[in-house]
Scaffold this motif. Structure first.
Motif, PDB file in Angstrom:
ATOM      1  N   ALA A  42       0.829  -1.211   0.000  1.00 21.68           N
ATOM      2  CA  ALA A  42       0.000   0.000   0.000  1.00 21.68           C
ATOM      3  C   ALA A  42       0.861   1.258   0.000  1.00 21.68           C
ATOM      4  CB  ALA A  42      -0.925  -0.008   1.219  1.00 21.68           C
ATOM      5  N   ASP A  43       1.951   1.242   0.767  1.00 20.80           N
ATOM      6  CA  ASP A  43       2.840   2.407   0.821  1.00 20.80           C
ATOM      7  C   ASP A  43       3.514   2.639  -0.536  1.00 20.80           C
ATOM      8  OD1 ASP A  43       2.209   2.876   3.430  1.00 20.80           O
ATOM      9  OD2 ASP A  43       3.981   1.894   4.263  1.00 20.80           O
ATOM     10  N   LYS A  44       3.926   1.563  -1.179  1.00 23.02           N
ATOM     11  CA  LYS A  44       4.538   1.687  -2.506  1.00 23.02           C
ATOM     12  C   LYS A  44       3.531   2.235  -3.522  1.00 23.02           C
ATOM     13  CE  LYS A  44       8.126  -1.882  -2.158  1.00 23.02           C
ATOM     14  NZ  LYS A  44       8.615  -3.182  -2.677  1.00 23.02           N
ATOM     15  N   ALA A  45       2.298   1.758  -3.429  1.00 25.10           N
ATOM     16  CA  ALA A  45       1.257   2.223  -4.339  1.00 25.10           C
ATOM     17  C   ALA A  45       0.969   3.708  -4.136  1.00 25.10           C
ATOM     18  CB  ALA A  45      -0.017   1.404  -4.136  1.00 25.10           C
ATOM     19  N   ALA A  46       0.984   4.152  -2.883  1.00 22.38           N
ATOM     20  CA  ALA A  46       0.738   5.569  -2.584  1.00 22.38           C
ATOM     21  C   ALA A  46       1.890   6.444  -3.075  1.00 22.38           C
ATOM     22  CB  ALA A  46       0.540   5.758  -1.086  1.00 22.38           C
ATOM     23  N   ALA A  47       3.103   5.898  -3.027  1.00 26.66           N
ATOM     24  CA  ALA A  47       4.278   6.671  -3.433  1.00 26.66           C
ATOM     25  C   ALA A  47       4.424   6.764  -4.952  1.00 26.66           C
ATOM     26  CB  ALA A  47       5.536   6.040  -2.837  1.00 26.66           C
ATOM     27  N   GLN A  48       3.899   5.791  -5.680  1.00 28.07           N
ATOM     28  CA  GLN A  48       4.141   5.730  -7.124  1.00 28.07           C
ATOM     29  C   GLN A  48       3.666   6.977  -7.884  1.00 28.07           C
ATOM     30  OE1 GLN A  48       6.065   3.379  -8.590  1.00 28.07           O
ATOM     31  NE2 GLN A  48       5.965   4.822 -10.299  1.00 28.07           N
ATOM     32  N   PRO A  49       2.463   7.521  -7.617  1.00 22.35           N
ATOM     33  CA  PRO A  49       2.054   8.737  -8.330  1.00 22.35           C
ATOM     34  C   PRO A  49       3.018   9.907  -8.107  1.00 22.35           C
ATOM     35  CG  PRO A  49       0.166   7.731  -7.248  1.00 22.35           C
ATOM     36  CD  PRO A  49       1.381   7.025  -6.737  1.00 22.35           C
TER      37      PRO A  49
END
Length: 268
Positions: A111-118
């Motif tokens: 989830a943290d990686k997904a939030a950081a990607q944008p």
């Protein structure tokens, strides 16, 4: 239910077990038709252990757990940590709790990686080198980065590019501010050609120069600063300062000046 189960563990051979609970004080009394040997403390210990086992059993299966279940899993862990070593040893489904915690940790990382990607994408899209036209894009990337949690920020792998873009923008803005002042000074006439009509233009150039930061002033060409000083001196030489009260402009303030004022007042 946990209390009843704990009592039955101790009083399994007794008949007609009854547990009377004072809901205000949480004290309880066990009544059975056969004599048993057990202390209240022993029953309380079993209550805690069995209640925790019930709580762990009620948690979702490892393959079905979601981040929304994290508070319940954390509550179970906190309850386990409050047990004595002896009580902990009696918990039969601790492995499930540990598996749930490991799975939640994996889900949290994802989830943290997904939030950081944008944010990574916004920074990657910035021009390098930046121009003043990129100011809004850089500000947008900064706002998005600041909105992340500390853990999420750790997955922004190109943060150094954002920092460089911000630093480059500061330099570009300083240069632009200095250039604007240079253009004002360049537009002024030379000291030998200046006239009283140039007063406003000279004043605007002086005010613009004084409004710069020290860094920006350092970017203004020295020859142009010298020109502005020279133009000001030439302009002041054309228009001597007027002394308030020196009506006849003889360099003195005396009775003659007062007489001139009186004549003007009576219309003579």
């Amino acid at each position: 239910n946990s209390l009843l189960t704990a009592c039955k563990n101790h009083f399994g051979k007794a008949d007609n077990i009854t547990v009377n609970v004072n809901r205000e004080t949480c004290d309880f009394k066990v009544v059975a038709s056969k004599e048993v040997v057990a202390t209240k403390e022993e029953v309380e210990d079993d209550v805690l252990q069995i209640a925790l086992e019930d709580a762990i059993a009620a948690l979702p299966a490892v393959e079905a757990v979601a981040l929304t279940d994290k508070p319940a899993v954390e509550a179970a862990r906190n309850a386990y940590n409050q047990l004595t070593d002896g009580e902990k040893a009696k918990v039969t489904n601790l492995a499930k709790l540990e598996a749930l915690e490991a799975k939640l940790a994996e889900l949290q990382v994802a989830a943290d990686k997904a939030a950081a990607q944008p944010v990574v994408d916004k920074i990657a899209a910035l021009n390098d080198p930046v121009t003043l036209d990129d100011e809004n894009a850089v500000a947008d990337a900064r706002t998005a980065y600041n909105a992340l949690t500390d853990a999420q920020k750790g997955y922004v792998t190109n943060y150094d590019k954002l920092q460089k873009a911000e630093a480059d923008l500061v330099v570009l803005k300083d240069k632009a501010a200095a250039k604007a002042v240079e253009e004002l000074i360049e537009a002024l006439p030379t000291p030998t050609d200046v006239t009283a009509e140039d007063e406003q233009a000279v004043l605007e150039a002086e005010e613009a120069l004084n409004a710069l930061t020290e860094t920006q002033k350092g970017l203004v060409k020295e020859e142009l600063k010298d020109k502005l000083i020279a133009v000001r001196e030439a302009l002041d030489a054309l228009t001597p300062a007027y002394t308030l009260g020196d009506v006849n402009e003889d360099g003195k303030i005396d009775a003659k000046d007062a007489l001139e004022v009186l004549k003007f007042a009576v219309g003579k």
